[in-house]
Design a protein around this motif. Structure first.
Motif, PDB file in Angstrom:
ATOM      1  N   ALA A 148       0.798  -1.217   0.000  1.00 39.19           N
ATOM      2  CA  ALA A 148       0.000   0.000   0.000  1.00 39.19           C
ATOM      3  C   ALA A 148       0.832   1.269   0.000  1.00 39.19           C
ATOM      4  CB  ALA A 148      -0.926   0.007   1.215  1.00 39.19           C
ATOM      5  N   THR A 149       2.043   1.230   0.553  1.00 32.08           N
ATOM      6  CA  THR A 149       2.776   2.477   0.831  1.00 32.08           C
ATOM      7  C   THR A 149       4.137   2.596   0.163  1.00 32.08           C
ATOM      8  OG1 THR A 149       3.822   1.545   2.832  1.00 32.08           O
ATOM      9  CG2 THR A 149       1.666   2.606   3.091  1.00 32.08           C
ATOM     10  N   PHE A 150       4.638   1.549  -0.459  1.00 29.37           N
ATOM     11  CA  PHE A 150       6.012   1.550  -0.969  1.00 29.37           C
ATOM     12  C   PHE A 150       6.013   1.688  -2.490  1.00 29.37           C
ATOM     13  CE2 PHE A 150      10.145  -0.234  -2.072  1.00 29.37           C
ATOM     14  CZ  PHE A 150      10.965   0.306  -1.102  1.00 29.37           C
ATOM     15  N   PRO A 151       6.989   2.436  -3.054  1.00 31.05           N
ATOM     16  CA  PRO A 151       8.010   3.249  -2.405  1.00 31.05           C
ATOM     17  C   PRO A 151       7.388   4.440  -1.675  1.00 31.05           C
ATOM     18  CG  PRO A 151       8.554   2.863  -4.734  1.00 31.05           C
ATOM     19  CD  PRO A 151       7.133   2.461  -4.535  1.00 31.05           C
ATOM     20  N   PRO A 152       8.105   4.983  -0.698  1.00 31.36           N
ATOM     21  CA  PRO A 152       7.551   6.099   0.075  1.00 31.36           C
ATOM     22  C   PRO A 152       7.154   7.278  -0.816  1.00 31.36           C
ATOM     23  CG  PRO A 152       9.520   5.231   1.132  1.00 31.36           C
ATOM     24  CD  PRO A 152       9.437   4.566  -0.205  1.00 31.36           C
ATOM     25  N   GLY A 153       6.043   7.912  -0.473  1.00 29.51           N
ATOM     26  CA  GLY A 153       5.540   9.003  -1.295  1.00 29.51           C
ATOM     27  C   GLY A 153       6.475  10.185  -1.398  1.00 29.51           C
ATOM     28  N   SER A 154       7.246  10.451  -0.353  1.00 26.75           N
ATOM     29  CA  SER A 154       8.118  11.623  -0.350  1.00 26.75           C
ATOM     30  C   SER A 154       9.247  11.516  -1.360  1.00 26.75           C
ATOM     31  CB  SER A 154       8.705  11.846   1.047  1.00 26.75           C
ATOM     32  OG  SER A 154       9.520  10.748   1.414  1.00 26.75           O
ATOM     33  N   VAL A 155       9.566  10.308  -1.819  1.00 23.57           N
ATOM     34  CA  VAL A 155      10.670  10.133  -2.770  1.00 23.57           C
ATOM     35  C   VAL A 155      10.168   9.656  -4.124  1.00 23.57           C
ATOM     36  CG1 VAL A 155      12.445   9.782  -1.030  1.00 23.57           C
ATOM     37  CG2 VAL A 155      11.126   7.819  -1.834  1.00 23.57           C
ATOM     38  N   THR A 156       8.852   9.752  -4.343  1.00 23.75           N
ATOM     39  CA  THR A 156       8.284   9.404  -5.645  1.00 23.75           C
ATOM     40  C   THR A 156       7.577  10.629  -6.205  1.00 23.75           C
ATOM     41  OG1 THR A 156       6.362   8.430  -4.489  1.00 23.75           O
ATOM     42  CG2 THR A 156       8.095   6.931  -5.225  1.00 23.75           C
ATOM     43  N   GLY A 157       6.357  10.919  -5.731  1.00 26.11           N
ATOM     44  CA  GLY A 157       5.630  12.072  -6.216  1.00 26.11           C
ATOM     45  C   GLY A 157       4.145  11.794  -6.235  1.00 26.11           C
ATOM     46  N   ALA A 158       3.403  12.732  -6.810  1.00 29.67           N
ATOM     47  CA  ALA A 158       1.953  12.610  -6.813  1.00 29.67           C
ATOM     48  C   ALA A 158       1.384  13.055  -8.178  1.00 29.67           C
ATOM     49  CB  ALA A 158       1.359  13.475  -5.696  1.00 29.67           C
ATOM     50  N   PRO A 159       0.455  12.267  -8.729  1.00 28.15           N
ATOM     51  CA  PRO A 159       0.064  10.924  -8.283  1.00 28.15           C
ATOM     52  C   PRO A 159       1.239   9.953  -8.388  1.00 28.15           C
ATOM     53  CG  PRO A 159      -1.491  11.816  -9.906  1.00 28.15           C
ATOM     54  CD  PRO A 159      -0.290  12.698  -9.925  1.00 28.15           C
ATOM     55  N   LYS A 160       1.274   8.988  -7.485  1.00 24.02           N
ATOM     56  CA  LYS A 160       2.447   8.120  -7.412  1.00 24.02           C
ATOM     57  C   LYS A 160       2.648   7.325  -8.700  1.00 24.02           C
ATOM     58  CE  LYS A 160       3.615   5.982  -3.504  1.00 24.02           C
ATOM     59  NZ  LYS A 160       3.696   4.975  -2.426  1.00 24.02           N
ATOM     60  N   SER A 161       1.586   6.817  -9.287  1.00 25.09           N
ATOM     61  CA  SER A 161       1.738   5.981 -10.485  1.00 25.09           C
ATOM     62  C   SER A 161       2.378   6.766 -11.621  1.00 25.09           C
ATOM     63  CB  SER A 161       0.380   5.425 -10.924  1.00 25.09           C
ATOM     64  OG  SER A 161      -0.540   6.481 -11.178  1.00 25.09           O
ATOM     65  N   SER A 162       1.966   8.022 -11.823  1.00 25.81           N
ATOM     66  CA  SER A 162       2.560   8.846 -12.876  1.00 25.81           C
ATOM     67  C   SER A 162       4.003   9.209 -12.544  1.00 25.81           C
ATOM     68  CB  SER A 162       1.734  10.124 -13.065  1.00 25.81           C
ATOM     69  OG  SER A 162       0.425   9.827 -13.466  1.00 25.81           O
ATOM     70  N   ALA A 163       4.252   9.528 -11.269  1.00 29.58           N
ATOM     71  CA  ALA A 163       5.611   9.885 -10.860  1.00 29.58           C
ATOM     72  C   ALA A 163       6.565   8.721 -11.078  1.00 29.58           C
ATOM     73  CB  ALA A 163       5.615  10.317  -9.398  1.00 29.58           C
ATOM     74  N   LEU A 164       6.131   7.502 -10.749  1.00 32.83           N
ATOM     75  CA  LEU A 164       6.993   6.338 -10.934  1.00 32.83           C
ATOM     76  C   LEU A 164       7.348   6.150 -12.403  1.00 32.83           C
ATOM     77  CD1 LEU A 164       5.278   3.821  -8.475  1.00 32.83           C
ATOM     78  CD2 LEU A 164       7.539   4.856  -8.211  1.00 32.83           C
ATOM     79  N   ARG A 165       6.396   6.355 -13.291  1.00 33.29           N
ATOM     80  CA  ARG A 165       6.667   6.210 -14.725  1.00 33.29           C
ATOM     81  C   ARG A 165       7.674   7.258 -15.190  1.00 33.29           C
ATOM     82  NH1 ARG A 165       4.876   9.022 -18.681  1.00 33.29           N
ATOM     83  NH2 ARG A 165       3.141   9.922 -17.484  1.00 33.29           N
ATOM     84  N   ILE A 166       7.523   8.497 -14.730  1.00 36.79           N
ATOM     85  CA  ILE A 166       8.417   9.567 -15.150  1.00 36.79           C
ATOM     86  C   ILE A 166       9.819   9.356 -14.581  1.00 36.79           C
ATOM     87  CG2 ILE A 166       8.848  12.049 -14.896  1.00 36.79           C
ATOM     88  CD1 ILE A 166       5.727  12.343 -14.962  1.00 36.79           C
ATOM     89  N   ILE A 167       9.899   8.915 -13.334  1.00 36.94           N
ATOM     90  CA  ILE A 167      11.199   8.608 -12.731  1.00 36.94           C
ATOM     91  C   ILE A 167      11.924   7.550 -13.543  1.00 36.94           C
ATOM     92  CG2 ILE A 167      12.279   7.489 -10.727  1.00 36.94           C
ATOM     93  CD1 ILE A 167      10.097   8.957  -9.028  1.00 36.94           C
ATOM     94  N   ASP A 168      11.205   6.500 -13.918  1.00 37.39           N
ATOM     95  CA  ASP A 168      11.805   5.425 -14.711  1.00 37.39           C
ATOM     96  C   ASP A 168      12.306   5.945 -16.057  1.00 37.39           C
ATOM     97  OD1 ASP A 168      12.322   2.508 -15.043  1.00 37.39           O
ATOM     98  OD2 ASP A 168      10.895   2.744 -16.698  1.00 37.39           O
ATOM     99  N   GLU A 169      11.622   6.914 -16.617  1.00 46.11           N
ATOM    100  CA  GLU A 169      12.020   7.485 -17.904  1.00 46.11           C
ATOM    101  C   GLU A 169      13.287   8.329 -17.790  1.00 46.11           C
ATOM    102  OE1 GLU A 169      10.512  11.221 -20.629  1.00 46.11           O
ATOM    103  OE2 GLU A 169       8.979   9.983 -19.670  1.00 46.11           O
ATOM    104  N   LEU A 170      13.408   9.096 -16.714  1.00 43.04           N
ATOM    105  CA  LEU A 170      14.460  10.111 -16.634  1.00 43.04           C
ATOM    106  C   LEU A 170      15.721   9.672 -15.904  1.00 43.04           C
ATOM    107  CD1 LEU A 170      12.295  13.283 -15.882  1.00 43.04           C
ATOM    108  CD2 LEU A 170      13.268  12.566 -18.075  1.00 43.04           C
ATOM    109  N   GLU A 171      15.609   8.787 -14.935  1.00 48.41           N
ATOM    110  CA  GLU A 171      16.792   8.400 -14.162  1.00 48.41           C
ATOM    111  C   GLU A 171      17.549   7.284 -14.873  1.00 48.41           C
ATOM    112  OE1 GLU A 171      15.893   7.761 -10.037  1.00 48.41           O
ATOM    113  OE2 GLU A 171      14.833   9.674  -9.861  1.00 48.41           O
ATOM    114  N   THR A 172      18.871   7.330 -14.778  1.00 47.71           N
ATOM    115  CA  THR A 172      19.720   6.431 -15.558  1.00 47.71           C
ATOM    116  C   THR A 172      20.398   5.349 -14.726  1.00 47.71           C
ATOM    117  OG1 THR A 172      21.597   7.945 -15.335  1.00 47.71           O
ATOM    118  CG2 THR A 172      20.169   8.245 -17.254  1.00 47.71           C
ATOM    119  N   ALA A 173      20.169   5.334 -13.424  1.00 50.49           N
ATOM    120  CA  ALA A 173      20.791   4.335 -12.550  1.00 50.49           C
ATOM    121  C   ALA A 173      19.757   3.873 -11.529  1.00 50.49           C
ATOM    122  CB  ALA A 173      22.005   4.913 -11.832  1.00 50.49           C
ATOM    123  N   PRO A 174      19.773   2.596 -11.151  1.00 50.52           N
ATOM    124  CA  PRO A 174      18.860   2.147 -10.093  1.00 50.52           C
ATOM    125  C   PRO A 174      19.176   2.852  -8.787  1.00 50.52           C
ATOM    126  CG  PRO A 174      20.485   0.445 -10.611  1.00 50.52           C
ATOM    127  CD  PRO A 174      20.631   1.502 -11.645  1.00 50.52           C
TER     128      PRO A 174
END
Length: 338
Positions: free
Chosen positions: A236-262
């Motif tokens: 329900a809560t992971f990854p933490p909201g403070s290090v993802t974004g809002a809405p979380k599902s959209s933020a996770l997709r954008i993070i995956d697009e822009l970041e180059t390292a795990p």
């Protein structure tokens, strides 16, 4: 010196019994050190001997990389382009806020004792959720200021951080708005597994002082509904909201697009679970080093909103990293910081 141990919350855990990647093990007996990568890789280590004790004495002094040897997964130009990309996504209505992070890495000279790094951080950058976990294949040394989840029986609490400055006067309206957005996200996340009507916000946008900077911190509390265990809570809560974004599902997709390292343990969870007493404290894995083989890594990032200035956000990532990277780097000739 212990080959495998965890030190967190003033408790020293030794005599490693077993390792598992199954979060449901935390609903059973035993004291566990827990590291969950941002990408979802789980490591739970159960220890047989647990006692209040200081950090073990390091076998040697810490010798980290040269300060100039650290490499960033995103350089300044790439990071600032990422900020602009997120602002365009916000303009298009795809996201309100997204966290953009980069990972710093360097090769370690020799095989230094990570316990010495933990001692150095404890002295130079004390943190309320400091943790050191050393188990086969992974060492994590964290100076996290942020609580992801604490637990007392069925009562749970999260304390998201959003908003960073050198002093309180540096905090902008954007920082307060960003904090409130993430509080709403955390309320929604906890609400998925909480008893109806038990989610509350007892603290909103309080300023906390930490070495070299200040943060805006809020608190969200809830009571778990019957039948929910650790697997449900993480789902329900992971990854933490403070290090993802809002809405979380959209933020996770954008993070995956822009970041180059795990991100690894950075932006994941680091802490402990006492299954016998149904108590726990898990930090968000920020201000966190992790070592695998001869490479040490450290992550830093910032929350991006429509009001973000690309250069200011880059400088925020520099501010968050500067003190910790200096502590983890090699001391000037003739100086021993340990």
């Amino acid at each position: 010196m212990y080959e495998n141990f965890a030190h967190v919350g003033g408790v020293l855990a030794t005599r490693l019994r077993d390792l598992t990647t199954d979060l449901s093990a935390l609903d059973g007996p035993g004291w566990w050190a827990v590291v969950v990568d941002y990408e979802g890789k789980v490591l739970c280590a159960r220890f047989d001997e647990v006692r209040r004790a200081p950090l073990p004495a390091p076998a040697t002094s810490w010798r980290g990389p040269d300060p100039a040897a650290w490499h960033s997964s995103l350089d300044q130009a790439a990071y600032e382009r990422g900020v602009e990309t997120i602002r365009r996504y916000i303009e298009q209505g795809e996201v309100y806020q997204a966290n953009l992070c980069r990972v710093l890495s360097a090769t370690l000279p020799g095989r230094p004792d990570a316990t010495a790094l933990a001692v150095r951080l404890a002295e130079g950058n004390p943190a309320p959720h400091a943790a050191t976990v050393r188990v086969p294949g992974l060492t994590v040394v964290s100076a996290s200021p942020e609580l992801y989840l604490s637990r007392e029986g069925d009562a749970v609490e999260s304390r998201p951080i959003k908003g960073t400055g050198v002093t309180k006067d540096d905090l902008l309206d954007k920082d307060y708005a960003e904090n409130v957005m993430i509080v709403d996200l955390v309320r929604n996340d906890l609400g998925r597994v909480a008893e109806v009507g038990t989610v509350s916000v007892p603290m909103l946008c309080e300023v906390e002082e930490h070495p070299g900077l200040v943060h805006l911190v809020s608190a969200v509390r809830a009571r778990l509904a019957p039948g929910h265990g650790w697997g449900d809570l993480f789902a329900a809560t992971f990854p933490p909201g403070s290090v993802t974004g809002a809405p979380k599902s959209s933020a996770l997709r954008i993070i995956d697009e822009l970041e180059t390292a795990p991100r690894g343990p950075y932006c994941g969870a680091v802490g402990w679970v006492d299954g016998d007493r149904r108590r726990a404290s898990l930090a968000v894995g920020i201000r966190t080093f992790w070592i695998a083989g001869d490479v040490i890594r450290f992550g830093t990032g910032a929350g991006i909103t429509w009001g973000s200035d690309p250069r200011r956000e880059w400088l925020e990532t520099e501010l968050k990293a500067a003190r910790l990277i200096a502590l983890a780097s090699s001391a000037p000739s003739g100086e021993d910081r340990t």
